[in-house]
Scaffold this active site. Sequence first.
Site, PDB file in Angstrom:
ATOM      1  N   ASN A 179      35.388  46.694  14.580  1.00 47.24           N
ATOM      2  CA  ASN A 179      35.615  45.475  15.366  1.00 47.24           C
ATOM      3  C   ASN A 179      34.594  44.455  14.877  1.00 47.24           C
ATOM      4  OD1 ASN A 179      35.859  43.440  17.241  1.00 47.24           O
ATOM      5  ND2 ASN A 179      34.960  44.594  18.940  1.00 47.24           N
ATOM      6  N   TRP A 180      35.083  43.524  14.063  1.00 47.84           N
ATOM      7  CA  TRP A 180      34.155  42.548  13.468  1.00 47.84           C
ATOM      8  C   TRP A 180      33.647  41.534  14.496  1.00 47.84           C
ATOM      9  CZ3 TRP A 180      36.223  40.615   8.046  1.00 47.84           C
ATOM     10  CH2 TRP A 180      36.271  41.706   7.174  1.00 47.84           C
ATOM     11  N   LYS A 181      34.285  41.493  15.658  1.00 45.68           N
ATOM     12  CA  LYS A 181      33.988  40.450  16.655  1.00 45.68           C
ATOM     13  C   LYS A 181      34.077  39.069  15.977  1.00 45.68           C
ATOM     14  CE  LYS A 181      30.982  43.693  18.989  1.00 45.68           C
ATOM     15  NZ  LYS A 181      30.258  43.916  20.225  1.00 45.68           N
ATOM     16  N   HIS A 194      38.844  44.797  25.550  1.00 45.65           N
ATOM     17  CA  HIS A 194      37.429  44.991  25.182  1.00 45.65           C
ATOM     18  C   HIS A 194      36.561  44.458  26.320  1.00 45.65           C
ATOM     19  CE1 HIS A 194      33.603  44.579  23.094  1.00 45.65           C
ATOM     20  NE2 HIS A 194      34.077  45.420  22.195  1.00 45.65           N
ATOM     21  N   GLU A 244      33.985  42.759  26.372  1.00 50.52           N
ATOM     22  CA  GLU A 244      33.584  41.348  26.253  1.00 50.52           C
ATOM     23  C   GLU A 244      34.708  40.438  26.741  1.00 50.52           C
ATOM     24  OE1 GLU A 244      32.413  41.456  22.109  1.00 50.52           O
ATOM     25  OE2 GLU A 244      30.736  42.776  22.640  1.00 50.52           O
ATOM     26  N   GLU A 249      34.234  52.916  25.785  1.00 46.35           N
ATOM     27  CA  GLU A 249      33.094  52.102  25.370  1.00 46.35           C
ATOM     28  C   GLU A 249      32.222  51.793  26.584  1.00 46.35           C
ATOM     29  OE1 GLU A 249      33.874  49.972  21.424  1.00 46.35           O
ATOM     30  OE2 GLU A 249      34.415  48.609  23.008  1.00 46.35           O
ATOM     31  N   GLY A 284      26.474  47.041  21.418  1.00 50.90           N
ATOM     32  CA  GLY A 284      25.592  46.054  20.806  1.00 50.90           C
ATOM     33  C   GLY A 284      24.153  46.137  21.280  1.00 50.90           C
ATOM     34  N   SER A 327      27.326  51.222  19.813  1.00 51.29           N
ATOM     35  CA  SER A 327      26.194  51.464  18.906  1.00 51.29           C
ATOM     36  C   SER A 327      26.371  52.725  18.070  1.00 51.29           C
ATOM     37  CB  SER A 327      24.871  51.504  19.691  1.00 51.29           C
ATOM     38  OG  SER A 327      24.661  50.262  20.344  1.00 51.29           O
ATOM     39  N   GLY A 367      31.308  48.243  16.140  1.00 53.10           N
ATOM     40  CA  GLY A 367      31.022  46.808  16.111  1.00 53.10           C
ATOM     41  C   GLY A 367      30.058  46.475  14.984  1.00 53.10           C
TER      42      GLY A 367
HETATM   43  C1  PEP Z   1      32.294  47.065  20.037  1.00 56.90           C
HETATM   44  O1  PEP Z   1      32.133  45.870  19.999  1.00 56.90           O
HETATM   45  O2  PEP Z   1      33.401  47.529  20.321  1.00 56.90           O
HETATM   46  C2  PEP Z   1      31.146  47.942  19.741  1.00 56.90           C
HETATM   47  C3  PEP Z   1      31.279  49.234  19.929  1.00 56.90           C
HETATM   48  O3  PEP Z   1      30.019  47.324  19.267  1.00 56.90           O
HETATM   49  P1  PEP Z   1      28.694  48.040  18.698  1.00 56.90           P
HETATM   50  O4  PEP Z   1      29.138  49.118  17.769  1.00 56.90           O
HETATM   51  O5  PEP Z   1      27.963  46.948  17.988  1.00 56.90           O
HETATM   52  O6  PEP Z   1      27.967  48.574  19.873  1.00 56.90           O
END
Ligand code: PEP
Length: 258
Positions: A9-11, A102, A104, A174, A180, A219, A240
């Site tokens: 997931n590049w966001k 997600h 976010e 998640e 993050g 993470s 992410g």
């Molecule tokens: C995500 O945004 O779905 C995610 C898991 O981010 P990260 O790996 O940076 O925690």
Amino acid sequence: MRNKLVAGNWKMNGSIAQNKALLDGVAAGFAALLSSGDTAKGVQCAVCVPFPYLFQAQSVLQGSKLAWGAQNLSQYEKGAYTGEVSASMLRDFACRYVIVGHSERRALYGESDAIVADKFEAAINAGLIPILCVGETLAEREANVTEQVVARQLDAVIVKCGAASLAKAVVAYEPVWAIGTGKTASPEQAQAVHAFVRNKIAQLDGAVADGLQILYGGSMKASNAVELLSMADIDGGLIGGAALDADEFLAICRAAQR
Ligand code: PEP
């Protein structure tokens, strides 16, 4: 035996120039990984890029073993929804996956369980594979309501679309407190929620539950992927930050091979 899926997931990151190197690097590295046995090694890989770069992802990745997708979609098919992107538009770019719900999007853009269920349905109807994100906040974990939260988020989709719809979907657990933040759920913490998800769905449809890929996100990186991915109900990762580095992302794909 379920294949593992590693989805990036590049966001809201990237540029045409940066993406070129990242997409080329991931595609070449993933091809090398598979060279001795294709998906027999049990790993699938995808990148979910920002909307404007879908054409670029399609151009670079078509013909490769990597799939691509988007990070969101509209629940509506078309019409007066300025700024929105429909499921059929994502199909125009040959997306395979779309992330739905997600944390976010839930927290920053007010996506309720009902909206997430509508988006899930729109994705399924268009033949996209929704990656349905569920997970609790830190306050919810500390209040011991993780299972209730995850059950509520799943139920919204199950009530609207039926348990059978999950046969055409992926679920990503998640924990919001791990996204993050550098704080990863321990393999045991993650496994407990993954098992809860699978058992909950098994009560409705055993075959769907058995086949369902349940990804962990929060993470995940090369250094903790092996441990997490060795748990019985962890079928891959939604990645992410670590998806923005080709070597790191490929190391996670390597850890997912059996
Ligand atoms: C995500 O945004 O779905 C995610 C898991 O981010 P990260 O790996 O940076 O925690």
